[in-house]
Design an enzyme around this catalytic site. Structure first.
Site, PDB file in Angstrom:
ATOM      1  N   HIS A 232     -10.179   0.742   1.901  1.00 39.33           N
ATOM      2  CA  HIS A 232      -9.677   2.061   2.325  1.00 39.33           C
ATOM      3  C   HIS A 232     -10.825   3.000   2.684  1.00 39.33           C
ATOM      4  CE1 HIS A 232      -5.380   2.414   2.066  1.00 39.33           C
ATOM      5  NE2 HIS A 232      -5.317   1.886   0.854  1.00 39.33           N
TER       6      HIS A 232
ATOM      7  N   HIS B 150      -9.139  -3.851  -2.196  1.00 34.90           N
ATOM      8  CA  HIS B 150      -8.187  -3.016  -1.438  1.00 34.90           C
ATOM      9  C   HIS B 150      -8.691  -1.570  -1.350  1.00 34.90           C
ATOM     10  CE1 HIS B 150      -3.854  -1.992  -0.337  1.00 34.90           C
ATOM     11  NE2 HIS B 150      -4.351  -0.795  -0.616  1.00 34.90           N
ATOM     12  N   GLU B 151      -9.148  -1.042  -2.483  1.00 32.90           N
ATOM     13  CA  GLU B 151      -9.601   0.360  -2.534  1.00 32.90           C
ATOM     14  C   GLU B 151     -10.870   0.572  -1.710  1.00 32.90           C
ATOM     15  OE1 GLU B 151      -7.895   2.885  -3.654  1.00 32.90           O
ATOM     16  OE2 GLU B 151      -6.367   1.382  -4.031  1.00 32.90           O
TER      17      GLU B 151
ATOM     18  N   CYS C 295       0.848  -1.193   0.000  1.00 37.96           N
ATOM     19  CA  CYS C 295       0.000   0.000   0.000  1.00 37.96           C
ATOM     20  C   CYS C 295       0.880   1.237   0.000  1.00 37.96           C
ATOM     21  CB  CYS C 295      -0.904  -0.006   1.232  1.00 37.96           C
ATOM     22  SG  CYS C 295      -1.999   1.419   1.314  1.00 37.96           S
TER      23      CYS C 295
HETATM   24 ZN    ZN Z   1      -3.710   1.113  -0.126  1.00 37.12          ZN
END
Ligand code: ZN
Length: 183
Positions: free
Chosen positions: A153, A149-150, A102
């Protein structure tokens, strides 16, 4: 356009649930500028493929994704998207372990640490684009991994929270060495 400062792991903003936006906010000048700057920021990052607004200090539900072939991943196809208010509406099959890092997990705008993270191979994602139009798309493989992953977040979740096999953690230098040996 500007390259934006990136927040790092430990910054409380990365742990907030990002605010969803209305269509009129999406079309506003500040958000247009934010999207342009986030794209520019991502393009300057060698290993980065996605960037969420909280990573540049804006707690809004917006991520940009930008993939192009590099020496480390010569076979990927070009892909670019801006996803706003995204939601995984369904995920399919078993989770598979994939390497992940990341941009916020490092101090120089690149990941310092990588590990294997279990991710679904197929996900259906509902989102708005930068014009406020709604989409529902199915993503597989690398794109499905990036979407997970996004979207994490935007919900205050970092990849380190998802790691099951902590023995897979490795530094940037070791990760690059592994990629080089595998190619
Ligand atoms: Zn990330």
């Amino acid at each position: 356009m500007a390259v934006l400062n990136r927040r790092q792991f430990g910054d409380p903003l990365l742990r907030e649930t990002a605010r969803r936006m209305t269509k009129s906010e999406i079309l506003s000048e500040p958000i247009k500028h934010l999207i342009a700057d986030m794209r520019q920021t991502l393009r300057t990052n060698e290993l980065g493929v996605g960037l969420a607004a909280p990573q540049v200090g804006e707690s809004v539900a917006l991520s940009v994704i930008w993939i192009e072939p590099t020496a480390q991943r010569p076979h990927v196809e070009n892909f670019s998207a801006t996803i706003i208010n995204p939601k995984i509406v369904s995920s399919h099959g078993r989770r598979v372990q994939r390497w992940e890092g990341c941009i916020s997990g490092g101090s120089h705008g690149t990941a310092d640490l990588f590990a294997k993270v279990p991710r679904y191979n197929d996900v259906d994602v509902e989102y708005l684009d930068e014009k406020g139009n709604q989409h529902t798309e199915t993503y597989t493989g690398l794109l499905a991994q990036i979407m997970q992953h996004e979207i994490d977040h935007l919900n205050g979740i970092l990849f380190v929270d998802r790691v099951k096999d902590t023995k897979t953690y490795m530094t940037h230098a070791e990760y690059r060495k592994m990629l080089k040996e595998a190619s």
